[in-house]
Design a protein around this motif. Structure first.
Motif, PDB file in Angstrom:
ATOM      1  N   GLY A 245      -6.162  11.141  15.042  1.00  0.00           N
ATOM      2  CA  GLY A 245      -6.611  10.636  13.748  1.00  0.00           C
ATOM      3  C   GLY A 245      -8.117  10.652  13.588  1.00  0.00           C
ATOM      4  O   GLY A 245      -8.791  11.672  13.784  1.00  0.00           O
ATOM      5  N   ASN A 246      -8.690   9.510  13.251  1.00  0.00           N
ATOM      6  CA  ASN A 246     -10.133   9.401  13.025  1.00  0.00           C
ATOM      7  C   ASN A 246     -10.946   9.652  14.286  1.00  0.00           C
ATOM      8  O   ASN A 246     -12.105  10.063  14.207  1.00  0.00           O
ATOM      9  CB  ASN A 246     -10.472   8.022  12.447  1.00  0.00           C
ATOM     10  N   LYS A 251     -15.464  13.400  15.895  1.00  0.00           N
ATOM     11  CA  LYS A 251     -16.107  14.326  16.825  1.00  0.00           C
ATOM     12  C   LYS A 251     -16.402  15.680  16.183  1.00  0.00           C
ATOM     13  O   LYS A 251     -17.008  16.542  16.814  1.00  0.00           O
ATOM     14  CB  LYS A 251     -15.226  14.515  18.062  1.00  0.00           C
ATOM     15  N   VAL A 252     -15.962  15.882  14.942  1.00  0.00           N
ATOM     16  CA  VAL A 252     -16.191  17.147  14.239  1.00  0.00           C
ATOM     17  C   VAL A 252     -17.544  17.084  13.540  1.00  0.00           C
ATOM     18  O   VAL A 252     -17.830  16.149  12.787  1.00  0.00           O
ATOM     19  CB  VAL A 252     -15.074  17.419  13.210  1.00  0.00           C
TER      20      VAL A 252
END
Length: 273
Positions: A245-246, A251-252
């Motif tokens: 999920g988040n 991390k993107v």
């Protein structure tokens, strides 16, 4: 009116890249493409990133070393957390705990302490040593989502199954390792390289910890409270959560061109286009 354009296709493998360039025509709205012909194509060959004789990855030594460092660091972290817990719960004083290590030549083997804990009340020094000892090894626990097993996992599970049958004749894993001829004749309590003889499940070792607390409570130990057991198991079982999920989205990074947007995976058609 149609315009002429080019498209490139890549077939990326482990030791080759196939490529081709084609001419296409597209209408003004860029909603339809028609192939005109192949401009050129070919293959670029290169050596595989592996040992030619064994087929092992060239990155394997680095990967194994990194995995070993992480495992040792996590084990060290659990041991330090248990030390702090023992001091916090007043099982043992900080100075007395520090004086236990390094062990002297007259110190009782912790494996004998592990066995004695089933038949007598341990001193607080012995109990502290045992809890620090037990937090180092946690047994096998598979995190695979599928039932597909590689050769190594198959060997591990085979030995775990065999040891579970033996364990039915003993009170704990420690007692089995100390008393059963399968292990006692070896003169050691751990696997050597490529060996899986001492593998047991994580549940089996957790059961041993619970049993040791129960036995010590029955012997009247003031250092084996249920509160300590609960806190100890939190440390013993602690595992870094899987990203989802988040956690993954955080991390993107941001796109180089659209700086308010997250990057998209390179494997998506949108990115490749």
């Amino acid at each position: 009116m149609n315009s002429l354009d080019y498209r490139i296709g890549l077939d990326i493998g482990t030791n080759s890249i196939g490529w081709s360039v084609i001419e296409v025509t597209e209408n003004e709205n860029k909603t339809r493409f028609n192939k005109v012909g192949i401009v050129d194509h070919g293959v670029r060959m290169f050596s595989r990133a592996e040992h030619p004789k064994t087929g092992a990855s060239l990155a394997a030594p680095r990967r194994l070393a990194r995995s070993s460092r992480r495992r040792l660091n996590r084990k060290s972290g659990r041991k330090e957390a248990v030390r702090k817990l023992l001091i916090l719960k007043e099982v043992i004083g900080e100075q007395e705990l520090n004086a236990l290590y390094p062990l002297s030549a007259n110190s009782i083997d912790v494996w004998n302490i592990r066995l004695d804990a089933l038949d007598r009340m341990l001193t607080r020094a012995e109990w502290s040593r045992l809890l620090i000892h037990l937090v180092q090894k946690r047994g096998f626990k598979s995190n695979r989502k599928s039932d597909r097993k590689d050769d190594e996992t198959g060997k591990v599970l085979t030995n775990i199954s065999a040891n579970e049958e033996l364990l039915s004749s003993y009170r704990t894993v420690g007692e089995m390792w100390m008393k059963d001829p399968k292990f006692s004749v070896l003169g050691r309590r751990r696997n050597t390289m490529g060996e899986y003889l001492f593998n047991v499940s994580r549940d089996a070792l957790k059961d041993e910890i619970n049993r040791l607390f129960v036995y010590q409570q029955q012997f009247g130990s003031p250092y084996a409270s249920n509160e300590l057991l609960e806190e100890y198991l939190k440390i013993w079982e602690h595992q870094l959560p899987f990203a989802s999920g988040n956690d993954i989205l955080n991390k993107v990074g941001l796109c180089t061109f659209e700086q308010q947007e997250k990057r998209i995976p390179k494997a998506t058609y949108t990115f490749q286009y």
